[in-house]
Enzyme design. Structure first.
Site, PDB file in Angstrom:
ATOM      1  N   ASN A  24      61.928 121.207  59.400  1.00  0.00           N
ATOM      2  CA  ASN A  24      62.493 121.911  60.556  1.00  0.00           C
ATOM      3  C   ASN A  24      63.455 123.036  60.200  1.00  0.00           C
ATOM      4  O   ASN A  24      63.912 123.761  61.072  1.00  0.00           O
ATOM      5  CB  ASN A  24      63.233 120.916  61.467  1.00  0.00           C
ATOM      6  N   LYS A  58      64.869 126.553  58.223  1.00  0.00           N
ATOM      7  CA  LYS A  58      64.341 127.906  57.996  1.00  0.00           C
ATOM      8  C   LYS A  58      63.992 128.111  56.525  1.00  0.00           C
ATOM      9  O   LYS A  58      64.694 127.626  55.646  1.00  0.00           O
ATOM     10  CB  LYS A  58      65.403 128.920  58.414  1.00  0.00           C
ATOM     11  N   LYS A 114      60.403 128.319  55.338  1.00  0.00           N
ATOM     12  CA  LYS A 114      59.031 127.948  54.952  1.00  0.00           C
ATOM     13  C   LYS A 114      58.186 129.183  54.669  1.00  0.00           C
ATOM     14  O   LYS A 114      57.545 129.291  53.627  1.00  0.00           O
ATOM     15  CB  LYS A 114      58.389 127.119  56.070  1.00  0.00           C
ATOM     16  N   THR A 115      58.216 130.108  55.609  1.00  0.00           N
ATOM     17  CA  THR A 115      57.406 131.320  55.440  1.00  0.00           C
ATOM     18  C   THR A 115      58.022 132.237  54.390  1.00  0.00           C
ATOM     19  O   THR A 115      57.309 132.782  53.544  1.00  0.00           O
ATOM     20  CB  THR A 115      57.257 132.054  56.788  1.00  0.00           C
ATOM     21  N   THR A 116      59.335 132.390  54.431  1.00  0.00           N
ATOM     22  CA  THR A 116      59.958 133.335  53.479  1.00  0.00           C
ATOM     23  C   THR A 116      59.819 132.855  52.032  1.00  0.00           C
ATOM     24  O   THR A 116      59.635 133.677  51.138  1.00  0.00           O
ATOM     25  CB  THR A 116      61.430 133.611  53.840  1.00  0.00           C
ATOM     26  N   ARG A 121      55.918 137.594  43.864  1.00  0.00           N
ATOM     27  CA  ARG A 121      55.759 137.336  42.430  1.00  0.00           C
ATOM     28  C   ARG A 121      54.309 137.561  41.997  1.00  0.00           C
ATOM     29  O   ARG A 121      54.048 138.152  40.951  1.00  0.00           O
ATOM     30  CB  ARG A 121      56.160 135.897  42.113  1.00  0.00           C
ATOM     31  N   PHE A 154      46.952 130.574  71.822  1.00  0.00           N
ATOM     32  CA  PHE A 154      48.050 129.695  72.190  1.00  0.00           C
ATOM     33  C   PHE A 154      48.444 129.609  73.637  1.00  0.00           C
ATOM     34  O   PHE A 154      48.821 130.552  74.314  1.00  0.00           O
ATOM     35  CB  PHE A 154      49.219 129.795  71.231  1.00  0.00           C
ATOM     36  N   TRP A 171      50.330 128.640  76.256  1.00  0.00           N
ATOM     37  CA  TRP A 171      51.069 129.016  77.465  1.00  0.00           C
ATOM     38  C   TRP A 171      50.656 130.397  77.967  1.00  0.00           C
ATOM     39  O   TRP A 171      50.798 130.694  79.147  1.00  0.00           O
ATOM     40  CB  TRP A 171      52.589 128.928  77.258  1.00  0.00           C
ATOM     41  N   GLU A 183      51.675 129.064  58.915  1.00  0.00           N
ATOM     42  CA  GLU A 183      51.728 128.261  60.153  1.00  0.00           C
ATOM     43  C   GLU A 183      50.455 127.451  60.415  1.00  0.00           C
ATOM     44  O   GLU A 183      50.228 126.993  61.536  1.00  0.00           O
ATOM     45  CB  GLU A 183      52.049 129.117  61.389  1.00  0.00           C
TER      46      GLU A 183
HETATM   47  P1  ATP Z   1      61.172 131.941  58.062  1.00  0.00           P
HETATM   48  O1  ATP Z   1      59.973 132.745  58.512  1.00  0.00           O
HETATM   49  O2  ATP Z   1      62.434 132.621  58.426  1.00  0.00           O
HETATM   50  O3  ATP Z   1      61.065 131.520  56.622  1.00  0.00           O
HETATM   51  P2  ATP Z   1      60.238 129.349  58.876  1.00  0.00           P
HETATM   52  O4  ATP Z   1      58.869 129.791  58.484  1.00  0.00           O
HETATM   53  O5  ATP Z   1      60.851 128.256  58.070  1.00  0.00           O
HETATM   54  O6  ATP Z   1      61.204 130.604  58.930  1.00  0.00           O
HETATM   55  P3  ATP Z   1      59.230 128.799  61.546  1.00  0.00           P
HETATM   56  O7  ATP Z   1      59.050 127.410  62.007  1.00  0.00           O
HETATM   57  O8  ATP Z   1      58.012 129.570  61.155  1.00  0.00           O
HETATM   58  O9  ATP Z   1      60.314 128.834  60.364  1.00  0.00           O
HETATM   59  O10 ATP Z   1      60.041 129.582  62.635  1.00  0.00           O
HETATM   60  C1  ATP Z   1      60.172 130.959  62.580  1.00  0.00           C
HETATM   61  C2  ATP Z   1      61.400 131.448  63.286  1.00  0.00           C
HETATM   62  O11 ATP Z   1      62.187 130.413  63.845  1.00  0.00           O
HETATM   63  C3  ATP Z   1      62.354 132.184  62.338  1.00  0.00           C
HETATM   64  O12 ATP Z   1      62.787 133.307  63.047  1.00  0.00           O
HETATM   65  C4  ATP Z   1      63.490 131.242  62.091  1.00  0.00           C
HETATM   66  O13 ATP Z   1      64.744 131.835  61.879  1.00  0.00           O
HETATM   67  C5  ATP Z   1      63.505 130.434  63.347  1.00  0.00           C
HETATM   68  N1  ATP Z   1      63.937 129.072  63.000  1.00  0.00           N
HETATM   69  C6  ATP Z   1      63.590 128.375  61.910  1.00  0.00           C
HETATM   70  N2  ATP Z   1      64.183 127.168  61.911  1.00  0.00           N
HETATM   71  C7  ATP Z   1      64.914 127.113  63.033  1.00  0.00           C
HETATM   72  C8  ATP Z   1      65.776 126.121  63.621  1.00  0.00           C
HETATM   73  N3  ATP Z   1      65.977 124.945  63.031  1.00  0.00           N
HETATM   74  N4  ATP Z   1      66.369 126.412  64.810  1.00  0.00           N
HETATM   75  C9  ATP Z   1      66.145 127.601  65.414  1.00  0.00           C
HETATM   76  N5  ATP Z   1      65.349 128.561  64.918  1.00  0.00           N
HETATM   77  C10 ATP Z   1      64.751 128.325  63.746  1.00  0.00           C
HETATM   78 MG    MG Z   2      57.165 130.249  59.424  1.00  0.00          MG
END
Ligand code: ATP
Ligand code: MG
Length: 202
Positions: free
Chosen positions: A40, A42, A44-46, A54, A96, A98, A133
């Site tokens: 949960n 932040k 995962k994607t970054t 790399r 998606f 909604w 995702e």
């Molecule tokens: P990022 O792309 O920044 O690495 P992520 O891939 O880990 O994030 P996702 O589930 O894809 O996270 O959500 C993407 C967006 O939701 C990002 O803008 C991120 O900042 C936001 N986000 C991630 N975790 C949380 C959280 N726990 N509460 C609120 N917003 C979140």
């Molecule tokens: Mg993500």
């Protein structure tokens, strides 16, 4: 503990050196990895995009398939297009519920993305494939886990696949080589209502 003579010490160090060298030689084996970034928090994607960077730096070809349209698309797309042929980028998460409220259409869109992803996974020219995702598509039941796992079986030996998104199922975690769970400690959106910012979120 009795102190070692100089000769005993030398033998001990010699054994340690052998063990260490054996470890290094085993660890030097290269292997294409199945990588899962879930949880949960932040990042995962970054973190996945860091591996993309790399890989590009090593001259590898990379494919990115976005299963859910992310806010980050415009900024990253601008960067990636500078790499030309070396990178293939597809933002396909346009379905998606909604918005469309049509489950069959959503499933069809996810499978279009998945079939394209599969063509890159099979292609040995692509050293890294990022399925951004995709875990969410699994969780929503749009993409069948059995189809995903069968697709991963087709990955060439030395290429890597990264799967991101919350809620990775246990069967995928079991199948993966490298799994990281991002843990939320604090998020400025939660505590302070700070909106998504350029450079940080997209
Ligand atoms: P990022 O792309 O920044 O690495 P992520 O891939 O880990 O994030 P996702 O589930 O894809 O996270 O959500 C993407 C967006 O939701 C990002 O803008 C991120 O900042 C936001 N986000 C991630 N975790 C949380 C959280 N726990 N509460 C609120 N917003 C979140
Ligand atoms: Mg993500």
């Amino acid at each position: 503990m009795t102190s070692l003579t100089a000769e005993q010490y030398k033998q001990k160090m010699q054994r340690r050196k052998e063990v260490q060298e054996q470890r290094v030689s085993q660890a030097a084996l290269e292997k294409g990895l199945i990588i899962v970034n879930t949880g949960n928090g932040k990042g995962k994607t970054t973190a996945a995009l860091g591996m993309v960077m790399r890989s590009l730096g090593h001259g590898y070809r990379v494919a990115i398939i976005q299963f859910i349209k992310g806010a980050w698309e415009p900024a990253e797309k601008a960067v990636f297009t500078k790499w030309g042929e070396q990178i293939s980028f597809h933002a396909l998460g346009e379905g998606f519920t909604w918005e469309t409220q049509d489950r069959d259409r959503d499933i069809q869109k996810v499978y279009e993305a998945w079939n394209l992803a599969l063509s890159y996974i099979r292609n040995p020219e692509f050293k890294l494939v990022l399925l951004d995702e995709v875990n969410v598509s699994l969780k929503l039941g749009y993409l069948k886990l059995e189809d995903l796992l069968a697709g991963l079986d087709e990955k060439p030996e030395d290429s890597h696949v990264i799967l991101t998104g919350r809620g990775a199922p246990p069967e995928l975690i079991e199948r993966a080589d490298l799994v990281t769970e991002m843990k939320m400690i604090k998020h400025p959106f939660r505590e302070q209502g700070v909106r998504a910012q350029p450079g940080i979120e997209y």
